[in-house]
Scaffold this motif. Structure first.
Motif, PDB file in Angstrom:
ATOM      1  N   GLN A  27      -9.097  -3.142  13.518  1.00  0.00           N
ATOM      2  CA  GLN A  27      -8.418  -2.758  12.274  1.00  0.00           C
ATOM      3  C   GLN A  27      -9.382  -2.070  11.315  1.00  0.00           C
ATOM      4  N   LYS A  35       1.132   6.627   3.211  1.00  0.00           N
ATOM      5  CA  LYS A  35       0.310   5.783   2.347  1.00  0.00           C
ATOM      6  C   LYS A  35      -0.678   6.686   1.603  1.00  0.00           C
ATOM      7  N   ASP A  57      -6.069   0.119  14.305  1.00  0.00           N
ATOM      8  CA  ASP A  57      -4.969   0.181  13.347  1.00  0.00           C
ATOM      9  C   ASP A  57      -5.591   0.544  11.995  1.00  0.00           C
ATOM     10  N   ASP A 104      -1.128   6.121   8.560  1.00  0.00           N
ATOM     11  CA  ASP A 104       0.043   6.558   7.803  1.00  0.00           C
ATOM     12  C   ASP A 104      -0.334   7.745   6.938  1.00  0.00           C
ATOM     13  N   GLY A 127       5.908   5.608  10.851  1.00  0.00           N
ATOM     14  CA  GLY A 127       4.907   4.886  10.058  1.00  0.00           C
ATOM     15  C   GLY A 127       3.913   4.215  10.988  1.00  0.00           C
ATOM     16  N   VAL A 171       0.907  -1.163   0.000  1.00  0.00           N
ATOM     17  CA  VAL A 171       0.000   0.000   0.000  1.00  0.00           C
ATOM     18  C   VAL A 171       0.937   1.202   0.000  1.00  0.00           C
ATOM     19  N   THR A 200       2.551  -6.131  11.973  1.00  0.00           N
ATOM     20  CA  THR A 200       3.237  -5.077  12.736  1.00  0.00           C
ATOM     21  C   THR A 200       2.549  -4.806  14.069  1.00  0.00           C
ATOM     22  N   PHE A 243      -4.073   2.514   6.449  1.00  0.00           N
ATOM     23  CA  PHE A 243      -4.602   3.207   5.253  1.00  0.00           C
ATOM     24  C   PHE A 243      -6.123   3.379   5.347  1.00  0.00           C
ATOM     25  N   HIS A 263      -2.656  -6.978  11.451  1.00  0.00           N
ATOM     26  CA  HIS A 263      -1.436  -6.832  10.651  1.00  0.00           C
ATOM     27  C   HIS A 263      -0.230  -7.292  11.472  1.00  0.00           C
ATOM     28  N   GLY A 269      -9.276  -1.432   7.599  1.00  0.00           N
ATOM     29  CA  GLY A 269      -8.565  -1.675   6.340  1.00  0.00           C
ATOM     30  C   GLY A 269      -7.649  -2.882   6.425  1.00  0.00           C
ATOM     31  N   THR A 306       3.591   1.158  11.916  1.00  0.00           N
ATOM     32  CA  THR A 306       4.162   0.235  12.909  1.00  0.00           C
ATOM     33  C   THR A 306       4.451   0.983  14.202  1.00  0.00           C
TER      34      THR A 306
HETATM   35  C1  LIG Z   1      -3.109  -2.369   8.633  1.00  0.00           C
HETATM   36  C2  LIG Z   1      -1.657  -2.038   8.632  1.00  0.00           C
HETATM   37  N1  LIG Z   1      -1.030  -1.799   9.789  1.00  0.00           N
HETATM   38  C3  LIG Z   1       0.275  -1.471   9.849  1.00  0.00           C
HETATM   39  C4  LIG Z   1       1.029  -1.374   8.699  1.00  0.00           C
HETATM   40  C5  LIG Z   1       2.484  -1.016   8.787  1.00  0.00           C
HETATM   41  O1  LIG Z   1       2.697   0.257   8.250  1.00  0.00           O
HETATM   42  P1  LIG Z   1       4.177   0.860   8.067  1.00  0.00           P
HETATM   43  O2  LIG Z   1       4.827  -0.017   7.063  1.00  0.00           O
HETATM   44  O3  LIG Z   1       3.937   2.248   7.590  1.00  0.00           O
HETATM   45  O4  LIG Z   1       4.864   0.810   9.387  1.00  0.00           O
HETATM   46  C6  LIG Z   1       0.429  -1.618   7.460  1.00  0.00           C
HETATM   47  C7  LIG Z   1       1.209  -1.563   6.216  1.00  0.00           C
HETATM   48  O5  LIG Z   1       0.744  -1.784   5.143  1.00  0.00           O
HETATM   49  C8  LIG Z   1      -0.949  -1.934   7.425  1.00  0.00           C
HETATM   50  O6  LIG Z   1      -1.588  -2.133   6.270  1.00  0.00           O
END
Ligand SMILES: Cc1ncc(COP(=O)(O)O)c(C=O)c1O
Length: 455
Positions: free
Chosen positions: A228, A289, A257, A286, A139, A80, A185, A260, A183, A230, A141
């Motif tokens: 979440q 994104k 979270d 983000d 970001g 993304v 992260t 996006f 996700h 997305g 994460t």
């Molecule tokens: C739902 C979700 N959370 C967290 C992240 C991590 O984002 P970043 O790579 O900007 O740290 C993403 C990355 O695509 C994501 O889609």
């Protein structure tokens, strides 16, 4: 003399940057094998003596630029990843020239003020509760990590435990509830906070990856629920409003979270997808994104800013912490950092509320067009296309992988692979301001041509 050399160098960098951006429309999205091989020219022993600045810039451009994937261009649909808006690249360049360390308001007044304005605008455009605070981080994460540090503070404080002072050893039991489709992260963030990647209750999901609210366990005692907005594959949204209704009366902290997906809130046709998310306690998103600012820029939002400051603020005799102003570093894990919020300010100032809404809804329309094109050609679209994500299967897993490899090699556009609920799929993510209707048509034609040839 010194100024003249600096001017020549920065003008050269600007010219090279402009030429690179202009090339992104026409060049193959993926770099050639020869360009990638040529990056071995960077591999050399640490030079004993320096080299002229203009030579270094030329080397970077001549060897580095051709070996990039054209993520800033209009037909990159991997992961993304949003192409950066020209205005935010320009402000990023100027802010780099400023070289500000956005720790304290007193010594970076312009940057600190711009970040405060950007944060207020974000809260507004995303429909978050008035008074929500936050911080600019690298970001989603780290935004998840940062927001969950505030959550950890609050739920332990409510149980009479000072986690910042006393740590986790001997702390009261804490329940962390996550989606089976959270996700990766998010699990990493929980691990970094000492809450454990595996010490979680996982809630099952439906065929689109949405948490099934009816499967939430009873909530009692210190609890953090991670939702979440997305899904990374399907773009689907957890029923955040229902989850808030179910768990908030018991004192649980609800985190969203929305790396996006939170941007759906900024676009009237998509806003229903995040209904009820305003009732949560913290949000991560983000800007690199879907707001299309340059890397890196994420934002952690916390409804009650003192919870975030309790987790993040520090004092030291040499720092100017006794101030009536908001000190940016009270809300981020970092002390020293660049002024990421400046690019957010620029993007929002340039698009306005209506421009952001149009960017989000336009990307979603493009995604729908991709899905319709693949369906009409007889290929399976595996998800309900509610946002900007499309999953396509070209038959069995091996064939689908081969089609994706060929699409990447062909070069008109770039999409990656994933596995969705046991089935290999191509992921299309439309996240850039630069993508036009004709880019979608051109990409669709090229991808269908490859798919027909390979299948
Ligand atoms: C739902 C979700 N959370 C967290 C992240 C991590 O984002 P970043 O790579 O900007 O740290 C993403 C990355 O695509 C994501 O889609």
């Amino acid at each position: 003399m010194k100024n003249e050399r600096t001017r020549t160098l920065l003008e050269d960098a600007a010219q090279r940057g402009i030429a690179y951006r202009e090339s992104c429309d026409a060049r193959p999205v993926a770099p050639s094998a020869a360009a990638i091989d040529a990056t071995s020219r960077f591999v050399e022993p640490l030079p004993e003596n320096g080299a002229p600045d203009e030579e270094i810039l030329a080397l970077l451009d001549e060897v580095g630029s051709p070996a990039t994937v054209a993520m800033a261009g209009p037909r990159f649909f991997g992961f993304v990843i949003g192409g950066s808006l020209p205005v935010s690249v320009a402000t990023n360049w100027l802010a780099t020239a400023w070289d500000q360390n956005v720790v304290m308001h007193e010594v970076t007044p312009a940057t600190a003020m711009l970040e405060q304005v950007a944060l207020n605008w974000l809260v507004d455009v995303l429909g978050l509760p008035g008074g929500t605070g936050g911080g600019f981080v690298t970001g989603a994460t780290v935004a998840n990590f940062t927001a969950l540090a505030a959550a950890r503070h609050r739920v332990f404080a409510d149980a009479g435990w000072d986690v910042e002072a006393d740590g986790l050893i001997g702390a009261p039991e804490l329940q962390v509830i996550v989606s089976e489709e959270a996700h990766p992260t998010l699990f990493k963030s929980l691990g970094m906070l000492g809450l454990g990647r595996e010490r979680v209750v996982r809630i099952p999901v439906d065929g689109q990856g949405r948490m099934i609210a009816a499967k939430m366990p009873a909530v009692d005692g210190p609890t953090i629920v991670c939702t979440q907005a997305g899904n990374i594959n399907t773009g689907a949204f957890d029923p955040i409003g229902d989850i808030c209704e179910a768990v908030k009366p018991s004192g649980a902290w609800v985190h969203v979270d929305g790396a996006f997906g939170l941007w759906a809130a900024a676009s009237p046709p998509q806003a229903h997808l995040v209904e009820g998310m305003q009732n949560a306690d913290s949000w991560a998103t983000d800007a690199h994104k879907w707001l299309n600012v340059p890397y890196d820029c994420g934002i952690a939002f916390v409804r009650n800013p003192p919870d975030l400051a309790s987790a993040m603020a520090i004092t030291a005799d040499y720092l100017i912490t006794d101030t009536e102003h908001r000190n940016p570093s009270d809300y981020t894990p970092e002390l020293s950092r660049r002024g990421r919020g400046i690019d957010v300010w620029a993007a929002l100032r340039s698009m306005g509320r209506s421009g952001v809404a149009e960017l989000i809804s336009r990307c979603c329309r493009h995604a729908t067009k991709f899905a319709a094109g693949f369906s009409a050609a007889g290929f399976d679209v595996l998800n309900d296309v509610v946002l900007n994500q499309v999953l396509v299967s070209f038959g069995n897993d091996v064939t689908t992988r081969r089609v994706i490899d060929e699409i990447q090699r062909e070069g008109t556009c770039w999409c990656g692979a994933t596995v969705w609920q046991g089935k290999t799929a191509m992921r299309i993510s439309v996240s850039s301001w630069a993508t036009t209707e004709s880019d979608v048509e051109m990409s669709l034609d090229a991808m269908l041509e490859v798919a027909r040839r390979v299948t």
